[in-house]
Design a protein around this motif. Structure first.
Motif, PDB file in Angstrom:
ATOM      1  N   UNK A  72      44.026 -51.747 -15.377  1.00 30.24           N
ATOM      2  CA  UNK A  72      45.396 -51.553 -15.832  1.00 30.24           C
ATOM      3  C   UNK A  72      46.337 -51.869 -14.678  1.00 30.24           C
ATOM      4  N   UNK A  73      47.439 -52.515 -15.001  1.00 34.67           N
ATOM      5  CA  UNK A  73      48.492 -52.798 -14.032  1.00 34.67           C
ATOM      6  C   UNK A  73      49.743 -52.097 -14.547  1.00 34.67           C
ATOM      7  N   UNK A  74      50.254 -51.188 -13.730  1.00 41.24           N
ATOM      8  CA  UNK A  74      51.373 -50.340 -14.143  1.00 41.24           C
ATOM      9  C   UNK A  74      52.535 -50.551 -13.180  1.00 41.24           C
ATOM     10  N   UNK A  75      53.693 -50.891 -13.735  1.00 45.05           N
ATOM     11  CA  UNK A  75      54.900 -51.057 -12.918  1.00 45.05           C
ATOM     12  C   UNK A  75      55.791 -49.839 -13.138  1.00 45.05           C
ATOM     13  N   UNK A  76      56.157 -49.183 -12.032  1.00 42.88           N
ATOM     14  CA  UNK A  76      56.946 -47.962 -12.169  1.00 42.88           C
ATOM     15  C   UNK A  76      57.957 -47.820 -11.050  1.00 42.88           C
ATOM     16  N   UNK A  77      58.973 -47.028 -11.336  1.00 44.53           N
ATOM     17  CA  UNK A  77      59.971 -46.628 -10.342  1.00 44.53           C
ATOM     18  C   UNK A  77      59.964 -45.115 -10.289  1.00 44.53           C
ATOM     19  N   UNK A  78      60.155 -44.580  -9.089  1.00 47.54           N
ATOM     20  CA  UNK A  78      60.099 -43.142  -8.900  1.00 47.54           C
ATOM     21  C   UNK A  78      61.211 -42.722  -7.955  1.00 47.54           C
ATOM     22  N   UNK A  79      61.900 -41.637  -8.306  1.00 45.02           N
ATOM     23  CA  UNK A  79      62.965 -41.100  -7.466  1.00 45.02           C
ATOM     24  C   UNK A  79      62.682 -39.620  -7.229  1.00 45.02           C
ATOM     25  N   UNK A  80      62.460 -39.271  -5.969  1.00 47.19           N
ATOM     26  CA  UNK A  80      62.188 -37.881  -5.602  1.00 47.19           C
ATOM     27  C   UNK A  80      63.514 -37.130  -5.530  1.00 47.19           C
ATOM     28  N   UNK A  81      63.646 -36.026  -6.281  1.00 50.95           N
ATOM     29  CA  UNK A  81      64.894 -35.262  -6.314  1.00 50.95           C
ATOM     30  C   UNK A  81      64.792 -33.924  -5.585  1.00 50.95           C
ATOM     31  N   UNK A  82      63.606 -33.616  -5.093  1.00 48.32           N
ATOM     32  CA  UNK A  82      63.408 -32.352  -4.385  1.00 48.32           C
ATOM     33  C   UNK A  82      62.236 -32.472  -3.436  1.00 48.32           C
ATOM     34  N   UNK A  83      61.742 -31.348  -2.986  1.00 45.52           N
ATOM     35  CA  UNK A  83      60.632 -31.322  -2.035  1.00 45.52           C
ATOM     36  C   UNK A  83      59.353 -31.830  -2.679  1.00 45.52           C
ATOM     37  N   UNK A  84      58.724 -32.859  -2.102  1.00 40.27           N
ATOM     38  CA  UNK A  84      57.460 -33.350  -2.665  1.00 40.27           C
ATOM     39  C   UNK A  84      56.275 -32.556  -2.123  1.00 40.27           C
ATOM     40  N   UNK A  85      55.328 -32.257  -2.996  1.00 33.31           N
ATOM     41  CA  UNK A  85      54.120 -31.535  -2.585  1.00 33.31           C
ATOM     42  C   UNK A  85      52.889 -32.179  -3.202  1.00 33.31           C
ATOM     43  N   UNK A  86      52.769 -33.491  -3.081  1.00 34.16           N
ATOM     44  CA  UNK A  86      51.648 -34.198  -3.701  1.00 34.16           C
ATOM     45  C   UNK A  86      50.379 -34.007  -2.893  1.00 34.16           C
ATOM     46  N   UNK A  87      49.249 -34.251  -3.533  1.00 38.52           N
ATOM     47  CA  UNK A  87      47.972 -34.134  -2.850  1.00 38.52           C
ATOM     48  C   UNK A  87      47.656 -32.728  -2.391  1.00 38.52           C
ATOM     49  N   UNK A  88      48.266 -31.731  -3.007  1.00 39.20           N
ATOM     50  CA  UNK A  88      48.086 -30.315  -2.667  1.00 39.20           C
ATOM     51  C   UNK A  88      48.485 -30.026  -1.221  1.00 39.20           C
ATOM     52  N   UNK A  89      49.487 -30.756  -0.708  1.00 42.55           N
ATOM     53  CA  UNK A  89      49.969 -30.551   0.656  1.00 42.55           C
ATOM     54  C   UNK A  89      51.476 -30.337   0.612  1.00 42.55           C
ATOM     55  N   UNK A  90      51.966 -29.402   1.378  1.00 43.26           N
ATOM     56  CA  UNK A  90      53.387 -29.099   1.403  1.00 43.26           C
ATOM     57  C   UNK A  90      54.159 -30.223   2.099  1.00 43.26           C
ATOM     58  N   UNK A  91      55.282 -30.621   1.514  1.00 38.01           N
ATOM     59  CA  UNK A  91      56.162 -31.679   2.026  1.00 38.01           C
ATOM     60  C   UNK A  91      55.431 -33.010   2.213  1.00 38.01           C
ATOM     61  N   UNK A  92      54.527 -33.331   1.323  1.00 39.62           N
ATOM     62  CA  UNK A  92      53.743 -34.560   1.380  1.00 39.62           C
ATOM     63  C   UNK A  92      54.210 -35.451   0.244  1.00 39.62           C
ATOM     64  N   UNK A  93      54.768 -36.611   0.571  1.00 45.36           N
ATOM     65  CA  UNK A  93      55.442 -37.448  -0.424  1.00 45.36           C
ATOM     66  C   UNK A  93      54.588 -38.572  -0.983  1.00 45.36           C
ATOM     67  N   UNK A  94      53.299 -38.617  -0.715  1.00 47.10           N
ATOM     68  CA  UNK A  94      52.446 -39.701  -1.206  1.00 47.10           C
ATOM     69  C   UNK A  94      52.093 -39.469  -2.679  1.00 47.10           C
ATOM     70  N   UNK A  95      53.003 -39.856  -3.554  1.00 50.22           N
ATOM     71  CA  UNK A  95      52.841 -39.634  -4.986  1.00 50.22           C
ATOM     72  C   UNK A  95      51.693 -40.433  -5.578  1.00 50.22           C
ATOM     73  N   UNK A  96      51.250 -41.484  -4.907  1.00 43.89           N
ATOM     74  CA  UNK A  96      50.165 -42.320  -5.404  1.00 43.89           C
ATOM     75  C   UNK A  96      48.888 -41.500  -5.592  1.00 43.89           C
ATOM     76  N   UNK A  97      48.680 -40.493  -4.777  1.00 37.70           N
ATOM     77  CA  UNK A  97      47.487 -39.652  -4.887  1.00 37.70           C
ATOM     78  C   UNK A  97      47.429 -38.885  -6.205  1.00 37.70           C
ATOM     79  N   UNK A  98      48.527 -38.785  -6.914  1.00 31.74           N
ATOM     80  CA  UNK A  98      48.560 -38.012  -8.146  1.00 31.74           C
ATOM     81  C   UNK A  98      48.592 -38.875  -9.404  1.00 31.74           C
ATOM     82  N   UNK A  99      48.428 -40.186  -9.274  1.00 29.28           N
ATOM     83  CA  UNK A  99      48.343 -41.086 -10.429  1.00 29.28           C
ATOM     84  C   UNK A  99      46.882 -41.407 -10.721  1.00 29.28           C
ATOM     85  N   UNK A 100      46.520 -41.396 -12.016  1.00 31.96           N
ATOM     86  CA  UNK A 100      45.145 -41.671 -12.437  1.00 31.96           C
ATOM     87  C   UNK A 100      45.133 -42.508 -13.700  1.00 31.96           C
TER      88      UNK A 100
END
Length: 173
Positions: A72-100
């Motif tokens: 699958x090829x997915x084209x997306x745009x993302x805008x962070x509006x608050x504190x990111x906590x991806x990958x179960x880490x505080x203030x971690x902005x790597x949203x790619x880890x949460x896409x499946x």
């Protein structure tokens, strides 16, 4: 007499190890902040999704089926509006880890590669956070897993909230 002292010493050492192990277990597991996925919300392609601390939109999805794999090829745009906590880490902005690429009751695979708007390969974090948007994500799963599915294939994005995750899913078929 000497054997009794040795046996009591071994017994006390084992008892002390059990007590220390139990106390350490309690200490490590006392502050769990995330409790897993609590709900799944479905959304439509080309519509902005307003989630907790993030807004995103999936512009385009292309599903390619070959003999050995489904990609699958997915084209997306993302805008962070608050504190990111991806990958179960505080203030971690790597949203790619949460896409499946989510194949329910089968394999769910993370992102294989990520490209920016100029079709340049985006490296690991923090390059992903500063990539020119929209980004294109590439996923793949084995064909035999796809053929055995019982539900529709979907792209899922796990969005962390205060104490749990919300799974946002886009059905691909």
């Amino acid at each position: 007499m000497k054997n009794k002292k040795i046996l009591w010493s071994i017994f006390l050492a084992i008892f002390a190890l059990i007590i220390v192990g139990y106390l350490r277990y309690q200490q490590v597991n006392s502050n769990l902040t995330q409790s897993g996925v609590t709900e799944e919300k479905f959304f439509q392609q080309k519509k902005v999704v307003h989630a907790y601390h993030v807004n995103f939109i999936i512009h385009q999805v292309k599903l390619i089926k070959s003999k050995n794999e489904v990609s699958a090829r997915v084209q997306l745009s993302l805008h962070q509006t608050g504190t990111p906590n991806y990958g179960m880490k505080k203030n971690y902005a790597n949203y790619i880890e949460n896409f499946y690429l989510n194949n329910p009751y089968g394999l769910s695979n993370p992102v294989d590669t990520c490209y920016d708007r100029n079709n340049h390969l985006v490296g690991p974090y923090p390059a992903i956070v500063h990539a020119k948007q929209p980004v294109t994500l590439h996923f793949s799963i084995p064909r035999n897993s796809y053929d055995k599915r019982t539900k529709k294939l979907r792209i899922s994005f796990l969005v962390p909230t205060k104490k749990h995750y919300v799974k946002y899913s886009l059905l691909l078929e």
